[in-house]
Write a protein that holds these residues in place. Structure first.
Motif, short mmCIF file in Angstrom:
data_model
loop_
_atom_site.label_atom_id
_atom_site.label_comp_id
_atom_site.label_asym_id
_atom_site.label_seq_id
_atom_site.Cartn_x
_atom_site.Cartn_y
_atom_site.Cartn_z
N SER A 86 42.68 40.63 34.98
CA SER A 86 41.66 40.12 34.08
C SER A 86 40.53 39.45 34.85
O SER A 86 39.35 39.69 34.59
CB SER A 86 42.31 39.13 33.10
N ALA A 87 40.88 38.61 35.82
CA ALA A 87 39.87 37.91 36.63
C ALA A 87 39.02 38.91 37.41
O ALA A 87 37.79 38.77 37.48
CB ALA A 87 40.54 36.92 37.57
N VAL A 88 39.65 39.91 37.98
CA VAL A 88 38.91 40.91 38.75
C VAL A 88 37.98 41.71 37.85
O VAL A 88 36.83 41.99 38.21
CB VAL A 88 39.86 41.83 39.54
N LYS A 89 38.45 42.06 36.67
CA LYS A 89 37.58 42.79 35.73
C LYS A 89 36.31 41.97 35.45
O LYS A 89 35.20 42.51 35.42
CB LYS A 89 38.32 43.08 34.43
N MET A 105 35.65 51.30 47.11
CA MET A 105 37.06 51.68 47.20
C MET A 105 37.35 52.89 46.33
O MET A 105 38.01 53.84 46.77
CB MET A 105 37.97 50.50 46.81
N VAL A 106 36.84 52.88 45.10
CA VAL A 106 37.07 54.00 44.18
C VAL A 106 36.41 55.27 44.71
O VAL A 106 37.01 56.35 44.69
CB VAL A 106 36.58 53.64 42.76
N ALA A 112 41.14 53.04 40.60
CA ALA A 112 40.53 51.82 40.06
C ALA A 112 41.59 50.72 39.91
O ALA A 112 41.34 49.56 40.22
CB ALA A 112 39.85 52.11 38.73
N HIS A 113 42.76 51.09 39.46
CA HIS A 113 43.84 50.12 39.26
C HIS A 113 44.26 49.50 40.59
O HIS A 113 44.44 48.29 40.69
CB HIS A 113 45.02 50.78 38.55
N HIS A 114 44.42 50.33 41.60
CA HIS A 114 44.81 49.83 42.92
C HIS A 114 43.70 48.96 43.52
O HIS A 114 43.97 47.94 44.15
CB HIS A 114 45.16 50.98 43.85
N SER A 169 50.22 46.85 47.42
CA SER A 169 50.87 47.95 46.74
C SER A 169 50.21 48.29 45.40
O SER A 169 49.73 47.41 44.70
CB SER A 169 52.34 47.58 46.49
N VAL A 170 50.26 49.55 45.08
CA VAL A 170 49.85 50.02 43.77
C VAL A 170 51.07 50.04 42.84
O VAL A 170 50.96 50.19 41.64
CB VAL A 170 49.18 51.42 43.87
N ASP A 171 52.22 49.84 43.43
CA ASP A 171 53.51 49.93 42.75
C ASP A 171 53.71 48.77 41.75
O ASP A 171 53.41 47.63 42.05
CB ASP A 171 54.60 49.89 43.83
N HIS A 172 54.26 49.09 40.59
CA HIS A 172 54.60 48.10 39.59
C HIS A 172 56.12 48.01 39.37
O HIS A 172 56.57 47.44 38.38
CB HIS A 172 53.97 48.46 38.24
N SER A 173 56.89 48.56 40.28
CA SER A 173 58.34 48.65 40.04
C SER A 173 58.99 47.28 39.81
O SER A 173 60.01 47.20 39.13
CB SER A 173 59.02 49.37 41.23
N ALA A 174 58.42 46.23 40.33
CA ALA A 174 58.99 44.89 40.13
C ALA A 174 58.97 44.49 38.66
O ALA A 174 59.79 43.68 38.23
CB ALA A 174 58.22 43.86 40.94
#
Length: 176
Positions: A86-89, A105-106, A112-114, A169-174
């Motif tokens: 939210s803050a980054v957006k 970066m994009v 965009a998410h990463h 990481s782009v990972d959300h596994s946590a």
């Protein structure tokens, strides 16, 4: 910070999260203030993750208690992840240098998410370093200067961009 004040602040943050979540469920996000709409967008992008859903669905039951999980021996608050997005957006909308770093970066292959993960990690690192400095009686400005230098470096230095892309990481596994 005084424990009673911190408890009250956490309760208010939890209430805000619950109100935004209720607006999402009832299709009323457009009625929220802009900053809350950004928060809603970040929530919506992560609702498929079990721990994000649980943190929001049971926010009223927790009455201000943090929703924390253990990941790799570390305590993690999934809602901090939402706050970072939210803050980054908001920064992407308001700060031309953050927007330029995001767009670079994009444009060079980072999703965009990463890119939001990377920028959020830099932002939280800055807030942490600034808070530590202030607590030690020092000027927190050094952390902001370092942050601005890193944002500029993201824009112009491909090796630095690649390094941060691998580091965060782009990972959300946590949160699954």
């Amino acid at each position: 910070m005084d424990d009673a004040i911190l408890t009250e602040l956490r309760k208010l943050v939890g209430q805000h999260a619950k109100l935004v979540y209720d607006a999402i469920k009832t299709g009323m996000v457009g009625d929220l203030p802009h900053e809350s709409q950004l928060y809603a967008q970040a929530i919506q992008e992560h609702m498929h993750l079990k721990h994000i859903h649980n943190a929001l669905e049971f926010a009223d039951v927790r009455e201000g208690e943090q929703y924390e999980i253990r990941v790799g021996g570390e305590t993690v608050n999934p809602m901090a992840h939402i706050a970072a997005h939210s803050a980054v957006k908001g920064q992407i909308e308001q700060d031309p240098f953050v927007r330029a770093a995001f767009e670079k970066m994009v444009a060079t292959g980072t999703s965009a998410h990463h890119a939001e993960h990377i920028l959020g990690a830099l932002l939280f690192e800055t807030q942490w370093e600034s808070a530590k400095a202030i607590k030690a009686g020092k000027d927190g400005q050094k952390a902001l200067t370092t942050y601005n230098r890193k944002i500029q470096k993201l824009i112009r230095d491909s090796a630095f961009r690649k390094k941060l892309t691998r580091q965060f990481s782009v990972d959300h596994s946590a949160f699954e």
